[in-house]
Scaffold this motif. Structure first.
Motif, PDB file in Angstrom:
ATOM      1  N   TRP A  34      22.935  -7.512   8.804  1.00 43.18           N
ATOM      2  CA  TRP A  34      23.413  -8.154   7.589  1.00 43.18           C
ATOM      3  C   TRP A  34      24.708  -8.900   7.914  1.00 43.18           C
ATOM      4  N   ALA A  35      25.219  -9.691   7.004  1.00 43.50           N
ATOM      5  CA  ALA A  35      26.455 -10.447   7.225  1.00 43.50           C
ATOM      6  C   ALA A  35      27.582  -9.487   7.549  1.00 43.50           C
ATOM      7  N   ASP A  36      28.280  -9.752   8.645  1.00 42.93           N
ATOM      8  CA  ASP A  36      29.277  -8.781   9.087  1.00 42.93           C
ATOM      9  C   ASP A  36      30.446  -8.659   8.118  1.00 42.93           C
ATOM     10  N   THR A  37      30.684  -9.670   7.287  1.00 44.47           N
ATOM     11  CA  THR A  37      31.785  -9.578   6.326  1.00 44.47           C
ATOM     12  C   THR A  37      31.517  -8.544   5.231  1.00 44.47           C
ATOM     13  N   LEU A  38      30.280  -8.106   5.103  1.00 41.05           N
ATOM     14  CA  LEU A  38      29.972  -7.014   4.182  1.00 41.05           C
ATOM     15  C   LEU A  38      30.408  -5.670   4.751  1.00 41.05           C
ATOM     16  N   GLY A  39      30.785  -5.655   6.004  1.00 46.94           N
ATOM     17  CA  GLY A  39      31.230  -4.420   6.630  1.00 46.94           C
ATOM     18  C   GLY A  39      30.187  -3.864   7.570  1.00 46.94           C
ATOM     19  N   ASN A  40      30.591  -2.930   8.360  1.00 50.04           N
ATOM     20  CA  ASN A  40      29.720  -2.383   9.403  1.00 50.04           C
ATOM     21  C   ASN A  40      28.902  -1.180   8.957  1.00 50.04           C
ATOM     22  N   HIS A  41      29.078  -0.757   7.695  1.00 47.07           N
ATOM     23  CA  HIS A  41      28.397   0.462   7.232  1.00 47.07           C
ATOM     24  C   HIS A  41      27.932   0.274   5.790  1.00 47.07           C
ATOM     25  N   ARG A  42      26.791   0.859   5.509  1.00 50.07           N
ATOM     26  CA  ARG A  42      26.292   0.793   4.139  1.00 50.07           C
ATOM     27  C   ARG A  42      25.439   2.023   3.853  1.00 50.07           C
ATOM     28  N   ALA A  43      25.343   2.349   2.572  1.00 47.06           N
ATOM     29  CA  ALA A  43      24.413   3.384   2.114  1.00 47.06           C
ATOM     30  C   ALA A  43      23.209   2.701   1.473  1.00 47.06           C
ATOM     31  N   VAL A  44      22.037   3.189   1.797  1.00 51.82           N
ATOM     32  CA  VAL A  44      20.804   2.668   1.202  1.00 51.82           C
ATOM     33  C   VAL A  44      20.375   3.650   0.116  1.00 51.82           C
ATOM     34  N   ILE A  45      20.263   3.182  -1.119  1.00 53.93           N
ATOM     35  CA  ILE A  45      19.940   4.063  -2.233  1.00 53.93           C
ATOM     36  C   ILE A  45      18.691   3.554  -2.942  1.00 53.93           C
ATOM     37  N   GLN A  46      18.047   4.451  -3.660  1.00 51.39           N
ATOM     38  CA  GLN A  46      16.794   4.138  -4.364  1.00 51.39           C
ATOM     39  C   GLN A  46      16.970   4.406  -5.856  1.00 51.39           C
ATOM     40  N   VAL A  47      16.667   3.399  -6.664  1.00 49.91           N
ATOM     41  CA  VAL A  47      16.667   3.551  -8.117  1.00 49.91           C
ATOM     42  C   VAL A  47      15.216   3.656  -8.567  1.00 49.91           C
ATOM     43  N   ASP A  48      14.884   4.747  -9.234  1.00 49.36           N
ATOM     44  CA  ASP A  48      13.487   5.004  -9.603  1.00 49.36           C
ATOM     45  C   ASP A  48      13.179   4.719 -11.070  1.00 49.36           C
ATOM     46  N   LYS A  49      14.212   4.470 -11.858  1.00 53.14           N
ATOM     47  CA  LYS A  49      13.990   4.194 -13.277  1.00 53.14           C
ATOM     48  C   LYS A  49      14.703   2.897 -13.665  1.00 53.14           C
ATOM     49  N   PRO A  50      14.092   2.104 -14.546  1.00 52.68           N
ATOM     50  CA  PRO A  50      14.695   0.822 -14.965  1.00 52.68           C
ATOM     51  C   PRO A  50      15.807   1.043 -15.994  1.00 52.68           C
ATOM     52  N   TYR A 112      30.655  -0.385   1.812  1.00 57.72           N
ATOM     53  CA  TYR A 112      31.959   0.175   1.464  1.00 57.72           C
ATOM     54  C   TYR A 112      33.082  -0.170   2.450  1.00 57.72           C
ATOM     55  N   TYR A 113      32.827  -1.141   3.344  1.00 56.46           N
ATOM     56  CA  TYR A 113      33.890  -1.668   4.213  1.00 56.46           C
ATOM     57  C   TYR A 113      33.888  -3.204   4.239  1.00 56.46           C
ATOM     58  N   PRO A 114      33.676  -3.905   3.139  1.00 60.23           N
ATOM     59  CA  PRO A 114      33.661  -5.375   3.196  1.00 60.23           C
ATOM     60  C   PRO A 114      35.059  -5.926   3.520  1.00 60.23           C
ATOM     61  N   TRP A 115      35.068  -7.077   4.150  1.00 55.26           N
ATOM     62  CA  TRP A 115      36.350  -7.671   4.545  1.00 55.26           C
ATOM     63  C   TRP A 115      36.291  -9.191   4.439  1.00 55.26           C
ATOM     64  N   LYS A 116      37.459  -9.778   4.436  1.00 55.45           N
ATOM     65  CA  LYS A 116      37.585 -11.231   4.481  1.00 55.45           C
ATOM     66  C   LYS A 116      38.475 -11.595   5.652  1.00 55.45           C
ATOM     67  N   GLY A 117      38.137 -12.683   6.321  1.00 55.39           N
ATOM     68  CA  GLY A 117      38.978 -13.091   7.430  1.00 55.39           C
ATOM     69  C   GLY A 117      38.320 -14.144   8.282  1.00 55.39           C
ATOM     70  N   HIS A 118      38.920 -14.314   9.452  1.00 53.79           N
ATOM     71  CA  HIS A 118      38.500 -15.385  10.340  1.00 53.79           C
ATOM     72  C   HIS A 118      38.501 -14.880  11.765  1.00 53.79           C
ATOM     73  N   LYS A 119      37.380 -15.021  12.441  1.00 53.24           N
ATOM     74  CA  LYS A 119      37.277 -14.687  13.860  1.00 53.24           C
ATOM     75  C   LYS A 119      37.351 -15.984  14.653  1.00 53.24           C
ATOM     76  N   TYR A 120      38.198 -16.010  15.658  1.00 53.12           N
ATOM     77  CA  TYR A 120      38.306 -17.205  16.485  1.00 53.12           C
ATOM     78  C   TYR A 120      38.602 -16.789  17.918  1.00 53.12           C
TER      79      TYR A 120
END
Length: 979
Positions: A34-50, A112-120
């Motif tokens: 996924w886009a690295d600016t979203l961070g290097n870690h994420r939780a995958v969750i399931q919603v079973d009801k609308p 839960y680790y999103p960031w903003k910045g510039h890599k150069y």
């Protein structure tokens, strides 16, 4: 209901428990990035009801302490972010919140680790995003969030926690145990500290926390592993100070079948001296102990059992039983070819290249009474053990002996000298000692001389009674005719001033004084750091010389001599007190310049992207390729081992075409891709420098704190960026570096190294040269420096010069403003027996030709692409490689111009000569040439001066010998004359 600790104990190792919903969480690496600016870690969750509001509790078990301050981003499977998130509680252990699903039933991703910045290239600028916007009031009111009452929200299921890449993963050794779990474990165990043995595959990475893995496994006093014959086998003991601080942890070994060591507790320093370390541990902290077992090739297959006694000074001992099964297979290279084995940790204690032998490029030392002879130098000691005479090629440079004196109100103290005694005589170094004294003071002199003309002195001054010294000073009186140039102690290379006064300031501790054929370099020693004074390493000045800023340096001149004096100012000496004064000298030049190599060993150096030279470079006669880091072949700074296969393929390819290759490999900073990073971190600040942390996200997430951010490079084609941190100067990493060089030479067949502002001292250069002599006798080293970075690189690196082949000093050098003295002494290398290339803005072709210098092909600088090919073509057409240089700086120069600001160097070959002239005049000027035909042994006859057309240098033109030649400012001519 089962207690949490009981549930954890029953779970499989790959699962963790969420206490809120009793669900299992897997830790996995994502299959798609996924886009690295979203961070290097994420939780995958399931919603079973609308539902319009769904509750979730994620046991993310984070290392960071400020989780509540960082942003949450939740997206659906299409990547669309939800708009409303209500935080119930966010901390490092778990995240409990309610959110509004934006696509109904399905998977959602919590970043839960999103960031903003510039890599150069060369750096990173950015930080984590702050807390997300508050949810809308309408949504909160509609769902009665915040005043919940009896409202019951649907619960999202946590399916797994993913890391973006395997390199980003926290699992298993950085998944943090909750404080309640730690408390339960500590209460259960009666011992004041706990031991957690670990295989090398699970490097202990946290020193402030323990992993939940240890909660599940529990402490243990046994370890079992499998090794191969001839493997250097490594494992760990994690010591957790669970109930009290631990002082001075020691290990002893009972019935160990093979040699064994703990790298955290003992080793050999960079000079080969054995040492022990005191390792203590604060309450609640973790100390990994990395242990190496030296399994011999002759080991018999089977299981070997022995014990390790762990004994803190203030706690009871514990015995760990170790069982190592020796497989009936033999591994190659002790296991060093497989980084995951950590066998290279033994390199930290290597003494390779530490011996008293001379390197092959210098002759063995000869001692006759008080005379010491080296390859180009003779030193005669006086009765105090100091140099009375120094000659280079039989040219005496000293006007009087070098002296260390103590001055009082009644004058300089006169001392009675004992006999100079030689206590070591080897081919590469001799050592002598002498004691001189009177009723007030005793001075013990310990001196050494090495085969390259390097001398080092340690003077111990012991007071026999209380007295006040007006000054203690070191005098270097050089013949005035040999003291033409000076550099150092706050000054660039220049014509030696008649007088000069300096106080300790800036990154300066050394100077050089001399001429192209005879000179002396002096360095004042005694500070905690002895390498080049880069802007990363700025130790306090040597206290004995500095004397709380009463000390300093001056130059004074007489009709016959120029004296450089380092002084201390007034000092009160107390009875039985001892002051230590240290300094080194290097006699220059230490070897003859090699013009043939300069004009034929042409470099291709492309920093950006692919180091592969184009056909045009090959046609131009390049012979050496420098391979930087940050490319496909050598991606990570100062850690080339990861891509040794590609480096070898590169070297093999170009060897077939008669072209050598060298790689960027230094020490000053070290990539986060280093395989042994966690073992090195366990050594405290021994290898890695302390610092304020921060920088690229990976560093913040895994190293957390106590590191100093350095070079950063996003590498094309590589998902893992190269984020380096600073090393600590002199350390056991020097030993690893030497072994690493040996391994690289053997495994990849590279032809040498490209050094870029390195931080080690000259002893390392000697070790490097000795390694090369054993593996690759014709190995090459070239040295680059940036004047902004090292503030006078020629002064900073003079002690390196005897062991390198070429200079590339020039980054930030202002070639258009530099004086001829600056060009000759700081840039060309000629007074030291070296030659060099130009760098910044491709240099200045006309001025560079005075010193036989060109730019490097392939180099781009300040939107300029360096192209020395036309100049190289002119060299080849003349045959300059076989010519003799007669430089303007030489006493027997054969060509001069009518203007002292327009200089001329001649390249003489049989019956023809190439004359380079270059101007330092502000305006264009006309000059005529004066040629000493008698020195040449020529008769001019009908000779003319021919300028061949050279692109970006000069048009074609012919001059008579007596013609006035117009020279533009910053320009010159290259004129050929046939006999």
């Amino acid at each position: 209901m089962l207690k949490l600790s009981r549930i954890i104990g029953l779970l499989n190792l790959i699962f963790l428990v969420s206490p809120a919903f009793a669900q299992e969480i897997k830790y996995e690496t994502a299959t798609d990035l996924w886009a690295d600016t979203l961070g290097n870690h994420r939780a995958v969750i399931q919603v079973d009801k609308p539902e319009n509001a769904v509750e979730v509790n994620i046991d993310w078990r984070r290392r960071d302490l400020n989780a509540a301050d960082r942003c949450l981003i939740i997206t659906n499977e299409k990547g669309v972010a939800v708009q409303n998130i209500y935080r119930i509680e966010i901390n490092r252990e778990f995240g409990h919140f309610i959110f509004q699903p934006n696509s109904g039933i399905g998977k959602y991703f919590v970043y839960y680790y999103p960031w903003k910045g510039h890599k150069y290239d060369g750096g990173f600028s950015g930080d984590y995003m702050k807390k997300e916007d508050s949810p809308s009031g309408a949504w909160l009111a509609e769902n009665k969030i915040g005043s919940r009452g009896d409202v019951n929200f649907s619960k999202a299921k946590v399916l797994k926690i993913e890391s973006r890449t395997a390199f980003d993963s926290f699992y298993p050794m950085e998944v943090v145990a909750k404080q309640s779990e730690v408390n339960a474990l500590t209460a259960k165990e009666q011992k004041s500290y706990l031991i957690f043995p670990e295989d090398r595959k699970n490097a202990i990475k946290m020193f402030e926390d323990i992993p939940v893995k240890w909660i599940k496994s529990g402490a243990s006093n046994s370890f079992t592993g499998t090794a191969l014959k001839d493997e250097y086998y490594v494992f760990q003991l994690g010591v957790f100070a669970s109930k009290a601080a631990l002082k001075n942890i020691k290990l002893s070994y009972i019935n160990a079948p093979y040699p064994i060591t703990c790298f955290n507790l003992e080793g050999n320093d960079s000079k080969g001296n054995y040492f022990k370390k005191n390792v203590s541990l604060a309450k609640g902290k973790v100390q990994p102990l990395w242990i190496g077992l030296d399994v011999p090739k002759s080991a018999l297959a089977g299981t070997r059992t022995f014990q390790i006694k762990v004994k803190p000074e203030n706690a009871a001992e514990q015995i760990v039983t170790v069982k190592i099964h020796i497989d009936n297979k033999t591994i190659s290279n002790r296991g060093d070819d497989e980084l995951w084995r950590y066998s290279r940790l033994r390199w930290l204690n290597s003494t390779m290249g530490i011996n008293d032998k001379n390197t092959r490029n210098y002759s063995p030392l000869q001692v006759n009474n008080l005379e010491i002879k080296a390859k180009m130098t003779q030193v005669v000691l006086d009765h105090l053990g100091m140099p009375a005479k120094i000659s280079i090629h039989n040219k005496q440079i000293l006007q009087k002996p070098i002296s260390f004196e103590i001055a009082t109100d009644k004058g300089v103290l006169q001392l009675n000298a004992g006999k100079v005694q030689f206590i070591k005589r080897a081919s590469g170094i001799v050592t002598w000692t002498n004691t001189s004294e009177n009723e007030k003071v005793k001075i013990v002199c310990l001196g050494t001389m090495e085969s390259d003309g390097y001398l080092r002195y340690s003077l111990q001054v012991q007071a026999k009674e209380n007295f006040t010294a007006k000054d203690l000073h070191l005098n270097l009186p050089v013949n005035k005719g040999d003291a033409k140039y000076f550099m150092g102690m706050g000054r660039p290379a220049e014509l030696t001033p008649e007088s000069y006064n300096w106080k300790w300031k800036g990154p300066q501790d050394a100077y050089w004084i001399g001429d192209y054929d005879a000179g002396l370099y002096c360095k004042l020693l005694g500070a905690t750091y002895a390498g080049p004074l880069l802007n990363l390493y700025r130790p306090a000045p040597p206290q004995s010389w500095y004397n709380n800023n009463a000390g300093g340096f001056n130059i004074s001149s007489t009709e016959k001599a120029v004296n450089t004096q380092t002084f201390t100012g007034e000092r009160i000496l107390r009875k039985d007190s001892v002051l230590k004064f240290e300094f080194s000298l290097l006699i220059t030049p230490f070897k003859e310049i090699d013009p043939k190599s300069q004009f034929t060993d042409r470099y291709y150096q492309d920093y950006m992207g692919n180091p592969t030279p184009p056909q045009s470079a090959i046609d131009a006669g390049i012979k050496i390729i420098n391979v930087h880091h940050a490319n496909h072949f050598n991606p990570y700074i100062n850690y080339p081992f990861i891509r040794a296969d590609s480096i070898k393929a590169f070297a093999d390819k170009w060897h077939k075409r008669g072209i050598k290759s060298k790689i960027y490999y230094t020490i000053r900073e070290l990539s986060n891709q280093t395989a042994e990073i966690w073992a090195l971190r366990s050594l405290g600040t021994e290898i890695y420098a302390d610092g304020d942390g921060g920088g690229y996200m990976w560093l913040q997430e895994h190293l957390v704190k106590n590191y100093d951010v350095q070079w950063f490079t996003p590498i094309v084609g590589y998902e893992a960026c190269d984020a380096a941190i600073r090393t600590s100067g002199d350390s056991r990493w020097f030993n690893y570096y030497i072994e690493g060089l040996n391994w690289l030479l053997r495994k990849t067949d590279i032809d040498g190294l490209y050094l870029d502002d390195v931080s080690y001292d000259r002893t390392m250069l000697k070790r490097m040269r000795k390694v090369m002599e054993n593996v690759k006798p014709d190995g090459m080293i070239d040295l680059h420096s940036n004047t902004d970075f090292s503030k006078g690189p020629a002064t900073q690196y003079t002690e390196f010069f005897p062991y390198i082949n070429k200079l590339w000093f020039g980054e930030s050098f202002l070639y258009k403003k530099m004086s001829p003295a600056n060009w000759l002494v700081e840039t060309s290398g000629i007074p030291f027996g070296l030659m060099g290339d130009m760098l910044f803005q491709c240099g200045n072709t006309a001025r560079g030709m005075l010193y036989g210098m060109s730019a490097r092909l392939g180099w781009s600088t300040d939107n300029m692409v360096c192209d020395p090919k036309p100049l190289w073509k002119a060299w080849d057409e003349f045959g300059i490689a076989d010519a003799k240089i007669a430089g303007y700086w030489q006493a027997d120069a054969v060509v001069k111009t009518s203007n002292p600001n327009v200089l001329a160097t001649a390249y003489v070959k049989n019956n023809k000569m190439l004359i380079s002239i270059a101007s330092w005049e502000k305006d264009k000027t006309e000059v005529t040439l004066t040629i000493d035909w008698e020195k040449l042994g020529w008769k001019p006859g009908n000779a003319v001066l021919k300028a061949k057309a050279i692109e970006n240098y000069q048009p074609a033109k012919t001059f008579a010998l007596t013609d006035k030649i117009m020279v533009e400012p910053l320009s010159g001519w290259l004129l050929e004359i046939d006999r």
